[in-house]
Design a protein around this motif. Sequence first.
Motif, mmCIF file in Angstrom:
data_model
loop_
_atom_site.group_PDB
_atom_site.id
_atom_site.type_symbol
_atom_site.label_atom_id
_atom_site.label_comp_id
_atom_site.label_asym_id
_atom_site.label_seq_id
_atom_site.Cartn_x
_atom_site.Cartn_y
_atom_site.Cartn_z
ATOM 1 N N GLU A 39 0.836 -1.200 0.000
ATOM 2 C CA GLU A 39 0.000 0.000 0.000
ATOM 3 C C GLU A 39 0.873 1.254 0.000
ATOM 4 O O GLU A 39 0.650 2.168 -0.808
ATOM 5 C CB GLU A 39 -0.942 0.013 1.202
ATOM 6 N N PHE A 42 2.526 1.664 -3.436
ATOM 7 C CA PHE A 42 1.616 2.031 -4.514
ATOM 8 C C PHE A 42 1.074 3.446 -4.319
ATOM 9 O O PHE A 42 0.830 4.165 -5.286
ATOM 10 C CB PHE A 42 0.483 1.015 -4.636
ATOM 11 N N LEU A 43 0.884 3.833 -3.077
ATOM 12 C CA LEU A 43 0.472 5.217 -2.832
ATOM 13 C C LEU A 43 1.566 6.173 -3.292
ATOM 14 O O LEU A 43 1.280 7.225 -3.890
ATOM 15 C CB LEU A 43 0.182 5.434 -1.339
ATOM 16 N N GLY A 46 1.380 6.379 -6.949
ATOM 17 C CA GLY A 46 0.231 7.194 -7.330
ATOM 18 C C GLY A 46 0.514 8.687 -7.178
ATOM 19 O O GLY A 46 0.176 9.488 -8.045
ATOM 20 N N ASP A 47 1.143 9.063 -6.052
ATOM 21 C CA ASP A 47 1.473 10.475 -5.827
ATOM 22 C C ASP A 47 2.440 10.981 -6.897
ATOM 23 O O ASP A 47 2.284 12.075 -7.436
ATOM 24 C CB ASP A 47 2.118 10.647 -4.437
ATOM 25 N N LEU A 49 2.849 9.787 -9.817
ATOM 26 C CA LEU A 49 2.175 9.811 -11.122
ATOM 27 C C LEU A 49 1.384 11.100 -11.304
ATOM 28 O O LEU A 49 1.365 11.688 -12.389
ATOM 29 C CB LEU A 49 1.252 8.599 -11.254
ATOM 30 N N ARG A 50 0.743 11.516 -10.238
ATOM 31 C CA ARG A 50 -0.022 12.764 -10.309
ATOM 32 C C ARG A 50 0.900 13.921 -10.655
ATOM 33 O O ARG A 50 0.596 14.751 -11.514
ATOM 34 C CB ARG A 50 -0.725 13.014 -8.976
ATOM 35 N N VAL A 245 -1.698 3.633 -14.287
ATOM 36 C CA VAL A 245 -2.959 3.644 -13.526
ATOM 37 C C VAL A 245 -3.577 2.251 -13.522
ATOM 38 O O VAL A 245 -4.032 1.753 -12.488
ATOM 39 C CB VAL A 245 -3.949 4.666 -14.140
ATOM 40 N N SER A 246 -3.598 1.652 -14.676
ATOM 41 C CA SER A 246 -4.175 0.319 -14.810
ATOM 42 C C SER A 246 -3.399 -0.694 -13.965
ATOM 43 O O SER A 246 -3.986 -1.513 -13.247
ATOM 44 C CB SER A 246 -4.148 -0.053 -16.290
ATOM 45 N N VAL A 248 -1.462 -0.111 -11.351
ATOM 46 C CA VAL A 248 -1.568 0.177 -9.908
ATOM 47 C C VAL A 248 -2.802 -0.507 -9.319
ATOM 48 O O VAL A 248 -2.791 -0.935 -8.159
ATOM 49 C CB VAL A 248 -1.614 1.709 -9.678
ATOM 50 N N GLN A 249 -3.837 -0.646 -10.146
ATOM 51 C CA GLN A 249 -5.056 -1.277 -9.649
ATOM 52 C C GLN A 249 -4.855 -2.753 -9.312
ATOM 53 O O GLN A 249 -5.669 -3.336 -8.586
ATOM 54 C CB GLN A 249 -6.171 -1.122 -10.682
ATOM 55 N N PHE A 250 -3.799 -3.346 -9.799
ATOM 56 C CA PHE A 250 -3.526 -4.739 -9.442
ATOM 57 C C PHE A 250 -3.148 -4.866 -7.972
ATOM 58 O O PHE A 250 -3.173 -5.973 -7.424
ATOM 59 C CB PHE A 250 -2.442 -5.334 -10.349
ATOM 60 N N HIS A 251 -2.820 -3.740 -7.394
ATOM 61 C CA HIS A 251 -2.615 -3.757 -5.941
ATOM 62 C C HIS A 251 -3.910 -4.229 -5.273
ATOM 63 O O HIS A 251 -3.904 -5.113 -4.401
ATOM 64 C CB HIS A 251 -2.234 -2.372 -5.434
ATOM 65 N N ASP A 252 -5.041 -3.635 -5.669
ATOM 66 C CA ASP A 252 -6.330 -4.002 -5.074
ATOM 67 C C ASP A 252 -6.744 -5.406 -5.470
ATOM 68 O O ASP A 252 -7.301 -6.153 -4.665
ATOM 69 C CB ASP A 252 -7.418 -3.024 -5.544
ATOM 70 N N MET B 25 -6.635 6.370 -7.449
ATOM 71 C CA MET B 25 -6.643 6.162 -8.897
ATOM 72 C C MET B 25 -7.929 6.693 -9.516
ATOM 73 O O MET B 25 -7.926 7.229 -10.628
ATOM 74 C CB MET B 25 -6.471 4.677 -9.231
ATOM 75 N N PHE B 28 -7.542 10.385 -9.616
ATOM 76 C CA PHE B 28 -6.612 10.744 -10.685
ATOM 77 C C PHE B 28 -7.313 10.700 -12.051
ATOM 78 O O PHE B 28 -7.166 11.599 -12.869
ATOM 79 C CB PHE B 28 -5.422 9.785 -10.689
ATOM 80 N N PRO B 114 -8.954 -3.969 -13.993
ATOM 81 C CA PRO B 114 -8.461 -2.587 -14.005
ATOM 82 C C PRO B 114 -9.151 -1.759 -15.094
ATOM 83 O O PRO B 114 -9.429 -2.260 -16.171
ATOM 84 C CB PRO B 114 -6.965 -2.742 -14.322
ATOM 85 N N PHE B 115 -9.435 -0.490 -14.797
ATOM 86 C CA PHE B 115 -10.023 0.414 -15.769
ATOM 87 C C PHE B 115 -8.924 1.318 -16.310
ATOM 88 O O PHE B 115 -7.896 1.520 -15.669
ATOM 89 C CB PHE B 115 -11.141 1.256 -15.133
#
Lengths: 605, 129
Positions: A39, A42-43, A46-47, A49-50, A245-246, A248-252, B25, B28, B114-115
């Motif tokens: 977590e 990945f956070l 994400g930061d 990436l923004r 982005v896509s 990173v969602q594999f974390h969830d 995400m 974002f 994932p989207f």
Amino acid sequence: MEGLPLKTDQAAMQWSLDEWNDRLSRPGRDLLELQALTENNFLFIGDQLRDFHLRSGKIAAAAAEVQRVLAGEAAVEGVRHMQALIERMSSFLDDIHQSSLKNASTLRSICTALASLDTPLQAFQRITRTLQIIGITTRIERSEYSDERSDGTVLSEGLRHLASMISGNMQEIIDQVASLRTLSETALRNESALNTSQSARARGAINNARTVFSEQVGNRQQALQRSDDLAHTSVEISRCIAEVVSSVQFHDITHQQIEHVNHTLGSFCDEMARGQRGGGSVDLSTLECVVAEGCRLQAEQLEHSRSELCDAVRRIIGSLHDLADAVLAMVEDARALAGSTRTDGSTFFAAVEPAIIAVAAILKENLATAARSAQAVHEVIAASVNMVHLVDEIERFGAEMKVLALNASIESVHVRDGGSALGVIADSIQELAHEALLQTDALSHGLKDITTCAESLADIGRGDMALEGEKVNNLQADSDFMLQNLRGANREVCTLLEKMDADSGSLAGDIVETAEMVHVHDEAEKILNRAAAVLFDVAGNFSTSSDDWNQVRHIPVFQQMQRRYSMQSERKIHRRVLGDVSVEDVAAPAKSKADSAFGANVELF
Amino acid sequence: MLLAETDLPQSRILVADDSLVARRMVRFALQGLHCKIVEVEDGLAAWEQVRSDDVSLLITDLYMPKMDGIELIRKLRSTDDGIDMPIILLTNATCEEQEREARQAGVSLFIRKPFQPEQLAELVRQVLC
């Protein structure tokens, strides 16, 4: 399903409950550690990436601005205006050249006409001298004849007076002819300068400017192509960001899978405890075997999650590197669009400025020369005008010569009675008069030619030089205005490119640094491998048969294990490890036609 | 711009997911819409938020503590405020049974992770515009 065939007493477990708890809790602790680790990582991604998205957006906006300045309608319009300006300048220079050619031709005619005056002028000088001599001779001869009927002194005086007048006027004519000759030659030199060397330089500058603008048009074509490159690079940047982005969602996704494993392991411990307390419906050894096999299944689930998670992180790292490359490529594309290199820092526009400046300089130079030649031509015209009255004077000489000749004839008749000397004088005067008339004609014609040429010079004329000067000033002003716009655009583009260079270098560096800091997949791999190894080890200590599974299907913990699955991947692994007999067949989502517009992962209701 | 921009300043989007990473995400992906985004960690907080504030769109996960996504949707659909509210279910789940449950509960749109960020932004834009 392989293992050690060590079935014990039905009532006894191979391992104690504590051992089971210990074995199954170790992966649990690892998985909790993993959750916190992933977590945070990945956070962080994400930061970052923004931030990367914001900064790359600014670079993309700068690139779009470069594109707009260089290839937009304003730029096209600007080039068109500059082309029109060059043609206006060309037209102005052509006009100067044409009038200069005409002037030169006329001035040459004037010079030729002036040259033709030499003979009659010299003749008149001789006539003057002869008249003077005849005047003196006439006085001498008449002094020998005292005749109250004739006034011999009138003729000699008349001769001397005419000689003096002619002499004076001839001198004036000679002076004016010389002056006109000088003026004409000066004017001709000016015109030659205009229509030869200056004209050639003007032609060269205009043609160079036309070439430069043709290149600008060609550059615009290239720029449009480069615009496509920029668009592709922009798409690539979007793709890289979207991939991160896509991924990173594999974390969830993996987090949920791992949570299911964790819950299942926990429920296995609870079931073992219940079984030992005597609450279960299956004998403990069977339960142990099945739980062990369940551990194998969980280990496989963890391995799958490990692959998905680590692959996702590798994709993130790869996409970040691609993003850094794309950001740098965007600046390169923008520079190529501008025709700029880092060494000179200028753009396509920079080539245009010297061309326009050269033409403007030629324009000024030509105008100055044209002004000088106009002045010279004006002086020629003025000098020619002054000669008009001389034509009348000269014609008067001719008339006077005729009168004198007549007087001389009359005198000679009177005198012939007494002597022949005056008769000779009278004949001489007649001859002189005749020659004077001839030369008068020649001078008159010559001067008329000159005045006619001078009139045509006045007709050709460049008009008011003030107006011409105003035209040049307007052209100059337009040129200055366009150059100012050009310099402004060049400066704007160069500034944008420099900033893009700095920003993209910094951004690419930060992106690569972030990518190199990402090691969560290595750490996750260790943890998940460790957890899976423990579970595989557990499974390796027992063997299970399909009968064992059939006995436990009704037990809630195993039903819950299957109901816990939310993903087809989990069900597939279950079927692979435990066979088709155990898993509830849950259909995968059917694809509907409606979702095709938004993607295969979207269902509209 | 790299993600398409649309101005929806009057819109208020509620994002319910127990995963901070997931919420980040979603935020974002939707930043180009310039709308207000409110995040909550569970279904119960989402329920309270909808009842206390004007929400234009709910984006919810399926599995959340205190109240899962399906129960949240059912409750919302039984209220006057929530009956017409667009609801997007954003989930890891991949089976027909869950989709059927979501459909029966009254979800508007079901997106499996994932989207792609542009994908989510476009769907939300279409829903809100």
